[in-house]
Design a protein around this motif. Structure first.
Motif, short mmCIF file in Angstrom:
data_model
loop_
_atom_site.label_atom_id
_atom_site.label_comp_id
_atom_site.label_asym_id
_atom_site.label_seq_id
_atom_site.Cartn_x
_atom_site.Cartn_y
_atom_site.Cartn_z
N ILE A 87 15.29 -54.86 -26.02
CA ILE A 87 15.98 -55.64 -27.04
C ILE A 87 16.59 -56.92 -26.45
N ASP A 88 16.83 -56.95 -25.14
CA ASP A 88 17.41 -58.13 -24.50
C ASP A 88 16.35 -59.06 -23.91
N ASP A 89 15.09 -58.71 -24.06
CA ASP A 89 14.01 -59.50 -23.49
C ASP A 89 13.58 -60.63 -24.42
N TYR A 90 12.71 -61.49 -23.89
CA TYR A 90 12.19 -62.63 -24.65
C TYR A 90 10.67 -62.69 -24.55
N VAL A 91 10.04 -63.06 -25.65
CA VAL A 91 8.62 -63.36 -25.64
C VAL A 91 8.48 -64.87 -25.48
N VAL A 92 7.65 -65.27 -24.53
CA VAL A 92 7.43 -66.69 -24.24
C VAL A 92 6.01 -67.05 -24.65
N THR A 93 5.88 -67.84 -25.72
CA THR A 93 4.55 -68.34 -26.09
C THR A 93 4.29 -69.59 -25.27
N LEU A 94 3.11 -69.63 -24.66
CA LEU A 94 2.81 -70.68 -23.70
C LEU A 94 1.37 -71.15 -23.87
#
Length: 320
Positions: A87-94
């Protein structure tokens, strides 16, 4: 501790993907996984990437059939990484046609510590000269007239903040070139709308949707990538050597941000109901003036547009 789950859509152009991954190598401590959504590449992308990075980067391939386009690939990659993400993570679109500075993830991590539960975007800098800002976030000033305020554009990365108080700006729309989205927001509000916007505009619609849900959407001048703008779609570059036929085709091509079908879908998804038709008409008019004006008058129309945009940006900063 937050972790970054990278989602990179690719379709051929393995040489661009290699440059991108090379720039990530020194920052791998921040990365939980790299999901490369390979949408039907035929240039040996998977074999080359596995041989080069298999032992040093946590890469997982997700296969497409060549019909996903950008938004479909992003959606598939995001859905694939969610089961392992906290829940504290991030998805990085690159994008695969960008190169990251060596401290990009360190800077992003610090910004996200300071501005928690936000969507954070990067500025795109031309990879040709490594100083010209080519793409940023923007705000909508007037929906019926399709008037927008571009943040820190036009400009150079070593210039000042253009009258803003800091290197952080709240925006309505972000490009998906490099964007950090909280997993908590994705689980509540979903991801990009690949059905209505399969390629262009899906990134900006998504950021605006999250903003309307109460998620802060931020752009940082400290966070940037070097972008190969020559790899963008049909009709997107005023400097491109395009014919009248090319510009006309761009109005109907899924490969172009000018495509009328998806501009209408974007209007329906984002604009207030009473402003949808005026926005669509005015936005299309702007595209035609910009595209055909460039063909008729060359670089002079581009310089004129940039001067007018720069004057408008400076005056809006003074009013703020």
């Amino acid at each position: 501790m937050k972790r970054f789950f990278l989602v990179i859509p690719v379709h051929n152009r393995v040489e661009e993907t290699v440059k991108c991954l090379d720039s990530i190598l020194a920052q791998r401590d921040y990365i939980a996984s790299i999901l490369i959504v390979d949408d039907g590449s035929t240039d040996g992308t998977q074999e080359i990437i596995r041989a080069r990075y298999g032992a040093c980067l946590p890469i997982v391939f997700v296969d497409g059939d060549g019909t996903l386009w950008w938004a479909g690939a992003i959606k598939k990659g995001v859905m694939a990484c969610l089961p392992a993400a906290g829940i504290d993570d991030y998805v990085v679109t690159l994008n695969n046609d960008v190169v990251l500075p060596k401290d990009a993830f360190q800077i992003a991590s610090g910004l996200l510590d300071k501005h928690q539960e936000c969507m954070l975007g990067a500025i795109s800098i031309s990879s040709a000269d490594r100083k010209t800002i080519v793409h940023t976030g923007w705000r909508m000033s007037c929906w019926p007239l399709a008037l927008t305020e571009r943040i820190w554009w036009p400009g150079l990365i070593d210039e000042g903040t253009g009258g803003l108080d800091s290197n952080i700006a709240e925006v309505d729309f972000l490009p998906g070139t490099m964007t950090f989205t909280p997993v908590s927001a994705i689980k509540k509000y979903g991801t990009v709308n690949a059905d209505k916007l399969p390629h262009y505009h899906a990134d900006s619609e998504y950021s605006y949707r999250l903003k309307r849900k109460g998620i802060r959407v931020l752009l940082s001048k400290e966070l940037y990538v070097f972008h190969n703008v020559q790899t963008t779609g049909v009709g997107s570059d005023l400097n491109a050597d395009l014919s009248f036929l090319d510009v006309w085709r761009s109005l109907f091509s899924i490969r172009s941000g000018n495509c009328l079908k998806y501009k209408w879908h974007y209007a329906v998804l984002c604009a207030p109901k009473v402003a949808r038709i005026p926005f669509f008409v005015c936005d299309t008019f702007k595209v035609l003036v910009r595209s055909f004006g460039s063909l008729l008058f060359g670089e002079s129309i581009e310089r004129l547009l940039k001067v007018q945009l720069l004057r408008g940006h400076k005056s809006s900063c003074k009013r703020n």
